[in-house]
Design a protein around this motif. Structure first.
Motif, PDB file in Angstrom:
ATOM      1  N   GLY A  25      23.127   8.265  14.669  1.00  0.00           N
ATOM      2  CA  GLY A  25      23.940   7.402  13.824  1.00  0.00           C
ATOM      3  C   GLY A  25      23.349   6.011  13.709  1.00  0.00           C
ATOM      4  N   ALA A  26      23.073   5.396  14.839  1.00  0.00           N
ATOM      5  CA  ALA A  26      22.484   4.053  14.825  1.00  0.00           C
ATOM      6  C   ALA A  26      21.081   4.063  14.239  1.00  0.00           C
ATOM      7  CB  ALA A  26      22.470   3.491  16.247  1.00  0.00           C
ATOM      8  N   ALA A  27      20.356   5.171  14.406  1.00  0.00           N
ATOM      9  CA  ALA A  27      18.981   5.249  13.913  1.00  0.00           C
ATOM     10  C   ALA A  27      18.911   5.155  12.394  1.00  0.00           C
ATOM     11  CB  ALA A  27      18.321   6.543  14.388  1.00  0.00           C
ATOM     12  N   ILE A  28      19.939   5.587  11.705  1.00  0.00           N
ATOM     13  CA  ILE A  28      19.946   5.472  10.240  1.00  0.00           C
ATOM     14  C   ILE A  28      19.841   4.012   9.833  1.00  0.00           C
ATOM     15  CG2 ILE A  28      21.344   5.811   8.165  1.00  0.00           C
ATOM     16  CD1 ILE A  28      22.495   8.316   9.484  1.00  0.00           C
ATOM     17  N   TYR A  29      20.570   3.142  10.526  1.00  0.00           N
ATOM     18  CA  TYR A  29      20.533   1.713  10.191  1.00  0.00           C
ATOM     19  C   TYR A  29      19.211   1.086  10.603  1.00  0.00           C
ATOM     20  CZ  TYR A  29      25.441   2.369   9.206  1.00  0.00           C
ATOM     21  OH  TYR A  29      26.613   2.822   8.669  1.00  0.00           O
ATOM     22  N   LEU A  30      18.639   1.545  11.713  1.00  0.00           N
ATOM     23  CA  LEU A  30      17.325   1.058  12.102  1.00  0.00           C
ATOM     24  C   LEU A  30      16.286   1.451  11.070  1.00  0.00           C
ATOM     25  CD1 LEU A  30      15.352  -0.225  14.083  1.00  0.00           C
ATOM     26  CD2 LEU A  30      15.259   1.964  15.312  1.00  0.00           C
ATOM     27  N   ALA A  31      16.332   2.690  10.602  1.00  0.00           N
ATOM     28  CA  ALA A  31      15.374   3.144   9.596  1.00  0.00           C
ATOM     29  C   ALA A  31      15.520   2.339   8.311  1.00  0.00           C
ATOM     30  CB  ALA A  31      15.581   4.635   9.314  1.00  0.00           C
ATOM     31  N   ALA A  32      16.765   2.090   7.888  1.00  0.00           N
ATOM     32  CA  ALA A  32      16.972   1.295   6.680  1.00  0.00           C
ATOM     33  C   ALA A  32      16.445  -0.126   6.865  1.00  0.00           C
ATOM     34  CB  ALA A  32      18.457   1.271   6.327  1.00  0.00           C
ATOM     35  N   ALA A  33      16.652  -0.699   8.062  1.00  0.00           N
ATOM     36  CA  ALA A  33      16.146  -2.049   8.331  1.00  0.00           C
ATOM     37  C   ALA A  33      14.620  -2.077   8.273  1.00  0.00           C
ATOM     38  CB  ALA A  33      16.638  -2.524   9.696  1.00  0.00           C
ATOM     39  N   LEU A  34      13.975  -1.048   8.823  1.00  0.00           N
ATOM     40  CA  LEU A  34      12.510  -1.010   8.804  1.00  0.00           C
ATOM     41  C   LEU A  34      11.979  -0.850   7.382  1.00  0.00           C
ATOM     42  CD1 LEU A  34      11.816   1.183  11.974  1.00  0.00           C
ATOM     43  CD2 LEU A  34      11.488  -1.280  11.708  1.00  0.00           C
ATOM     44  N   VAL A  35      12.650  -0.037   6.578  1.00  0.00           N
ATOM     45  CA  VAL A  35      12.234   0.118   5.178  1.00  0.00           C
ATOM     46  C   VAL A  35      12.368  -1.213   4.448  1.00  0.00           C
ATOM     47  CG1 VAL A  35      12.849   1.183   2.971  1.00  0.00           C
ATOM     48  CG2 VAL A  35      12.719   2.581   5.034  1.00  0.00           C
ATOM     49  N   LEU A  36      13.505  -1.884   4.639  1.00  0.00           N
ATOM     50  CA  LEU A  36      13.715  -3.171   3.972  1.00  0.00           C
ATOM     51  C   LEU A  36      12.703  -4.209   4.438  1.00  0.00           C
ATOM     52  CD1 LEU A  36      15.561  -4.588   1.969  1.00  0.00           C
ATOM     53  CD2 LEU A  36      17.076  -5.176   3.867  1.00  0.00           C
ATOM     54  N   LEU A  37      12.410  -4.214   5.729  1.00  0.00           N
ATOM     55  CA  LEU A  37      11.411  -5.145   6.248  1.00  0.00           C
ATOM     56  C   LEU A  37      10.033  -4.832   5.682  1.00  0.00           C
ATOM     57  CD1 LEU A  37      10.694  -7.458   8.168  1.00  0.00           C
ATOM     58  CD2 LEU A  37      10.417  -5.761   9.992  1.00  0.00           C
ATOM     59  N   GLY A  38       9.693  -3.548   5.588  1.00  0.00           N
ATOM     60  CA  GLY A  38       8.406  -3.163   5.011  1.00  0.00           C
ATOM     61  C   GLY A  38       8.276  -3.589   3.569  1.00  0.00           C
ATOM     62  N   LEU A  39       9.345  -3.446   2.791  1.00  0.00           N
ATOM     63  CA  LEU A  39       9.312  -3.878   1.390  1.00  0.00           C
ATOM     64  C   LEU A  39       9.144  -5.391   1.296  1.00  0.00           C
ATOM     65  CD1 LEU A  39      12.168  -1.633  -0.071  1.00  0.00           C
ATOM     66  CD2 LEU A  39       9.698  -1.358  -0.411  1.00  0.00           C
ATOM     67  N   TRP A  40       9.812  -6.119   2.196  1.00  0.00           N
ATOM     68  CA  TRP A  40       9.678  -7.573   2.182  1.00  0.00           C
ATOM     69  C   TRP A  40       8.241  -7.986   2.535  1.00  0.00           C
ATOM     70  CZ3 TRP A  40       8.655 -11.078   6.237  1.00  0.00           C
ATOM     71  CH2 TRP A  40       8.812 -12.428   5.905  1.00  0.00           C
ATOM     72  N   LEU A  41       7.647  -7.349   3.539  1.00  0.00           N
ATOM     73  CA  LEU A  41       6.270  -7.678   3.915  1.00  0.00           C
ATOM     74  C   LEU A  41       5.306  -7.350   2.788  1.00  0.00           C
ATOM     75  CD1 LEU A  41       6.263  -6.411   7.619  1.00  0.00           C
ATOM     76  CD2 LEU A  41       6.198  -8.794   6.833  1.00  0.00           C
ATOM     77  N   ARG A  42       5.559  -6.227   2.098  1.00  0.00           N
ATOM     78  CA  ARG A  42       4.695  -5.870   0.961  1.00  0.00           C
ATOM     79  C   ARG A  42       4.776  -6.922  -0.128  1.00  0.00           C
ATOM     80  NH1 ARG A  42       6.835  -1.345  -2.888  1.00  0.00           N
ATOM     81  NH2 ARG A  42       8.088  -3.180  -3.398  1.00  0.00           N
ATOM     82  N   ASP A  43       6.005  -7.368  -0.429  1.00  0.00           N
ATOM     83  CA  ASP A  43       6.164  -8.375  -1.481  1.00  0.00           C
ATOM     84  C   ASP A  43       5.543  -9.701  -1.066  1.00  0.00           C
ATOM     85  OD1 ASP A  43       7.502  -6.508  -2.976  1.00  0.00           O
ATOM     86  OD2 ASP A  43       9.524  -7.236  -2.449  1.00  0.00           O
ATOM     87  N   GLU A  44       5.674 -10.041   0.221  1.00  0.00           N
ATOM     88  CA  GLU A  44       5.088 -11.291   0.690  1.00  0.00           C
ATOM     89  C   GLU A  44       3.566 -11.258   0.615  1.00  0.00           C
ATOM     90  OE1 GLU A  44       6.501 -14.335   1.868  1.00  0.00           O
ATOM     91  OE2 GLU A  44       8.085 -13.413   0.651  1.00  0.00           O
ATOM     92  N   SER A  45       2.972 -10.100   0.946  1.00  0.00           N
ATOM     93  CA  SER A  45       1.519 -10.003   0.905  1.00  0.00           C
ATOM     94  C   SER A  45       0.994 -10.017  -0.522  1.00  0.00           C
ATOM     95  CB  SER A  45       1.067  -8.711   1.610  1.00  0.00           C
ATOM     96  OG  SER A  45       1.547  -7.574   0.937  1.00  0.00           O
ATOM     97  N   ALA A  46       1.839  -9.561  -1.461  1.00  0.00           N
ATOM     98  CA  ALA A  46       1.400  -9.547  -2.870  1.00  0.00           C
ATOM     99  C   ALA A  46       1.643 -10.874  -3.551  1.00  0.00           C
ATOM    100  CB  ALA A  46       2.139  -8.432  -3.616  1.00  0.00           C
ATOM    101  N   ARG A  47       2.408 -11.754  -2.901  1.00  0.00           N
ATOM    102  CA  ARG A  47       2.712 -13.039  -3.528  1.00  0.00           C
ATOM    103  C   ARG A  47       1.460 -13.929  -3.557  1.00  0.00           C
ATOM    104  NH1 ARG A  47       7.746 -15.019  -3.913  1.00  0.00           N
ATOM    105  NH2 ARG A  47       8.418 -13.654  -2.187  1.00  0.00           N
ATOM    106  N   PRO A  48       1.142 -14.551  -4.699  1.00  0.00           N
ATOM    107  CA  PRO A  48      -0.040 -15.437  -4.757  1.00  0.00           C
ATOM    108  C   PRO A  48       0.071 -16.566  -3.746  1.00  0.00           C
ATOM    109  CG  PRO A  48       0.827 -14.975  -6.954  1.00  0.00           C
ATOM    110  CD  PRO A  48       1.835 -14.448  -5.976  1.00  0.00           C
ATOM    111  N   GLN A  49      -1.011 -16.787  -3.030  1.00  0.00           N
ATOM    112  CA  GLN A  49      -1.033 -17.836  -2.024  1.00  0.00           C
ATOM    113  C   GLN A  49      -1.359 -19.192  -2.671  1.00  0.00           C
ATOM    114  OE1 GLN A  49      -0.135 -17.276   1.169  1.00  0.00           O
ATOM    115  NE2 GLN A  49       0.304 -15.192   0.446  1.00  0.00           N
ATOM    116  N   PRO A  50      -0.713 -20.253  -2.228  1.00  0.00           N
ATOM    117  CA  PRO A  50      -1.012 -21.568  -2.809  1.00  0.00           C
ATOM    118  C   PRO A  50      -2.454 -21.993  -2.495  1.00  0.00           C
ATOM    119  CG  PRO A  50       0.384 -21.778  -0.854  1.00  0.00           C
ATOM    120  CD  PRO A  50       0.312 -20.321  -1.185  1.00  0.00           C
ATOM    121  N   GLY A  51      -3.029 -22.660  -3.458  1.00  0.00           N
ATOM    122  CA  GLY A  51      -4.392 -23.159  -3.263  1.00  0.00           C
ATOM    123  C   GLY A  51      -5.430 -22.133  -3.573  1.00  0.00           C
TER     124      GLY A  51
END
Length: 248
Positions: free
Chosen positions: A222-248
């Motif tokens: 039961g708790a693992a479902i929320y952990l898995a969802a958190a990891l997916v959301l974190l992975g999507l955020w990291l992907r978007d951050e890495s694709a974001r143009p860096q200043p300079g």
């Protein structure tokens, strides 16, 4: 007195294994409500195929939970009831949230409020007195189911419009509260839930063994479902951050 009381919850008296497959819930009011909701929602969401599929999947899962013999099994086994609640709040609710979509106004209260509200309701209905009330009154039973589903749907809907890291925090908080509750149920030294003092014995479990299994289900998968969802959301955020143009 509780040990000899015959409990007759909404899904009927606890079935023995040999009679389970015949225990379909054909309540005409429930059937009419599910059919009407499915037809109305399916029609309204025709312009949105992905949302329509999510809605129809949610309604199909609700039919399994409340119409199939699984409904009767929850009268016998507390462990089945916990599976029922996990599927309701961690599977049906996010499907309904997906059907709502992100083009609507944000829910009032914000993500933190919905996270706290859902956790409070989840703990409340697993307190032995409240749980016993829900299995002794049809009105209380549906109040339990509706409040669990509505608060969970509110949480998952708020997640869809919240910042990613806030969503990760909310999912991890939900994982922790569910895990703690599951651990408390697992390590209790006595059977806490009067409606399940007799039913588990027909299935080869003592009431305490059934309760321990229920706690483990809540604590781990039961708790693992929320952990898995958190990891997916974190992975999507990291992907978007890495694709974001860096200043300079």
């Amino acid at each position: 007195m509780d040990a000899v009381k015959v409990w007759t919850p909404y899904c009927g008296a606890a079935p023995a294994p040999a009679e389970l497959l015949a225990r379909w819930n054909l309540d005409p009011v429930l059937l009419a409500a599910l059919v009407a909701a499915t037809l109305a929602g399916g029609f309204a969401l025709r312009p949105y195929p992905a949302r329509r599929r999510a809605f129809l999947a949610a309604m199909a899962l609700l039919a399994v939970l409340f119409i199939s013999p699984f409904c009767a099994l929850t009268s016998a086994l507390f462990s089945a009831r916990v599976v029922h609640h996990v599927l309701l709040t961690a599977c049906a609710a996010p499907l309904l949230a997906a059907a709502i979509g992100t083009d609507r106004h944000r829910l009032p209260g914000g993500l933190a409020a919905w996270t706290a509200l859902h956790g409070l309701i989840f703990w409340l209905w697993h307190a032995p007195p409240a749980y016993a009330w829900a299995l002794s009154s049809d009105a209380a039973y549906w109040l339990m189911q509706a409040s669990l589903l509505a608060s969970a749907a509110g949480l998952w809907t708020a997640l869809r419009t919240a910042p990613a890291l806030a969503g990760v925090g909310a999912l991890l908080a939900t994982m922790v509260q569910m895990g703690v509750l599951g651990a408390l149920i697992t390590f209790s030294g006595r059977a806490l839930y009067a409606p399940h003092l007799l039913g588990p014995q027909d299935w080869g479990y003592s009431p305490l063994e059934d309760q321990q299994l229920a706690g483990l289900i809540m604590w781990a998968p039961g708790a693992a479902i929320y952990l898995a969802a958190a990891l997916v959301l974190l992975g999507l955020w990291l992907r978007d951050e890495s694709a974001r143009p860096q200043p300079g």
